[in-house]
Design an enzyme around this catalytic site. Structure first.
Site, short mmCIF file in Angstrom:
data_model
loop_
_atom_site.label_atom_id
_atom_site.label_comp_id
_atom_site.label_asym_id
_atom_site.label_seq_id
_atom_site.Cartn_x
_atom_site.Cartn_y
_atom_site.Cartn_z
N TYR A 262 0.80 -1.24 0.15
CA TYR A 262 -0.06 0.10 0.08
C TYR A 262 0.82 1.41 0.18
O TYR A 262 0.33 2.34 0.52
CB TYR A 262 -1.08 0.03 1.29
CG TYR A 262 -1.84 -1.10 1.30
CD1 TYR A 262 -3.10 -0.81 0.28
CD2 TYR A 262 -1.70 -2.40 1.79
CE1 TYR A 262 -4.18 -1.85 0.46
CE2 TYR A 262 -2.64 -3.44 1.68
CZ TYR A 262 -3.95 -3.05 0.98
OH TYR A 262 -4.60 -4.07 0.83
N SER A 263 2.14 1.24 -0.53
CA SER A 263 3.00 2.01 -0.59
C SER A 263 2.45 3.38 -1.32
O SER A 263 2.42 3.29 -2.53
CB SER A 263 4.26 1.76 -0.95
OG SER A 263 5.37 2.70 -1.10
N ASN A 264 2.49 4.54 -0.77
CA ASN A 264 2.05 5.90 -1.39
C ASN A 264 3.47 6.13 -2.07
O ASN A 264 3.27 6.73 -3.01
CB ASN A 264 1.93 7.08 -0.28
CG ASN A 264 0.63 6.73 0.25
OD1 ASN A 264 -0.47 6.21 -0.28
ND2 ASN A 264 0.44 7.25 1.69
#
Length: 306
Positions: A71-73
């Protein structure tokens, strides 16, 4: 125009600084301001723009390889930059068990923006800075790829985030920011003027972040810079965890100020600030700037109406 020329994306810089009326601060003689980094660019918001700008200049249009969780921005911002500026991107994703599953919305967005996703087991991911492991990853990536670390935090990122501090010179006495890998805090503190201080609110458990910030400042500026501190009480159980109590706090803040709040970073920082205000941590007259580093998924950021 060169691929690394970010000016053609027309970022909103300096980002707006909005005063907000909140009685939890006002009744203690404090002023709350929101530094709206989420309004810099719709695809590269907040500290992601600050961290990537100088790294993309250094990459000079070469392929970029970087790292992140599911879920890395940071992965999403890097993929978006590649799409917008026309360079290839590779995202090394923690968790090889994800390879055979449908992509979650975050990774699907990366793929749609042209990022090649490489899923690795967690042991390999932990060893990603080992020269042999990194060499193997680079062998499978584009030739001549430029490496950006997890979260985008390196010396160039810290130097890019120093501009955030310079934009706030004279505007606030204390500046608060949520912290993942420490690059934003390292640069922010370095850019602030004497007499200003930076407050970091880690979103991960553990006492490692102080050392990371110090190491980043050493690499970026040759030694310690600025007045900064960390308060590790508000991670809410760790990264990507949001308790019912934090959710209730966030919904209340949204209703008070008619502003959508990102949960994993910004909400934890705001919760920390409200708690510190209630604890009497700030003397009356203190101007506090809270750095809004991003908006919730699927929400177009807007200016607060209160």
């Amino acid at each position: 125009m060169n691929a690394f020329d970010l000016s053609r994306l027309r970022p909103r810089l300096p980002s707006p600084l909005e005063p907000v009326e909140d009685e939890r601060f006002a009744r203690r003689g404090l002023t709350l301001l929101l530094k709206r980094e989420d309004l810099i660019h719709p695809d590269l918001p907040g500290n992601k723009w600050r961290k990537l700008a100088l790294n993309l200049e250094a990459a000079a249009g070469r392929p970029v390889l970087t790292f992140g969780g599911a879920y890395s921005n940071h992965l999403r911002a890097t993929a978006a930059a590649g799409r917008l500026l026309g360079f290839p991107t590779v995202g090394v994703v923690r968790g090889d068990e994800l390879a055979g599953r449908p992509l979650n919305p975050s990774l699907a967005r990366c793929a749609a923006d042209g990022m090649r996703l490489e899923f690795v087991d967690r042991a390999t991911y932990r060893a990603k800075n080992d020269p042999a492991v990194l060499a193997a990853l680079l062998d499978r990536a584009h030739a001549g790829a430029y490496v950006v670390p997890e979260g985008g935090s390196n010396a160039l990122a810290a130097r890019g985030c120093a501009e955030l501090g310079r934009e706030l010179a004279g505007a606030a006495d204390a500046v608060a920011v949520a912290c993942g890998t420490g690059g934003t805090l390292a640069g922010l503190a370095a850019g602030l003027a004497p007499g200003q201080r930076a407050l970091g609110f880690p979103v991960l458990r553990g006492d490692f972040l102080g050392g990371e910030v110090r190491a980043l400042q050493e690499a970026a500026f040759g030694g310690p810079r600025g007045d900064w501190s960390l308060d590790g009480r508000f991670h809410d159980g760790g990264y990507a965890r949001v308790s019912p109590a934090l959710e209730a706090f966030t919904r209340d803040f949204e209703e008070r100020h008619e502003l959508a709040i990102e949960r994993l970073y910004v909400a934890k920082m705001l919760h920390g600030l409200v708690t510190l205000a209630e604890e009497g941590a700030f003397p009356p007259g203190t101007r506090i700037a809270a750095v809004v580093t991003g908006a919730p998924d699927g929400v177009q950021p807007s200016v607060s109406s209160r």
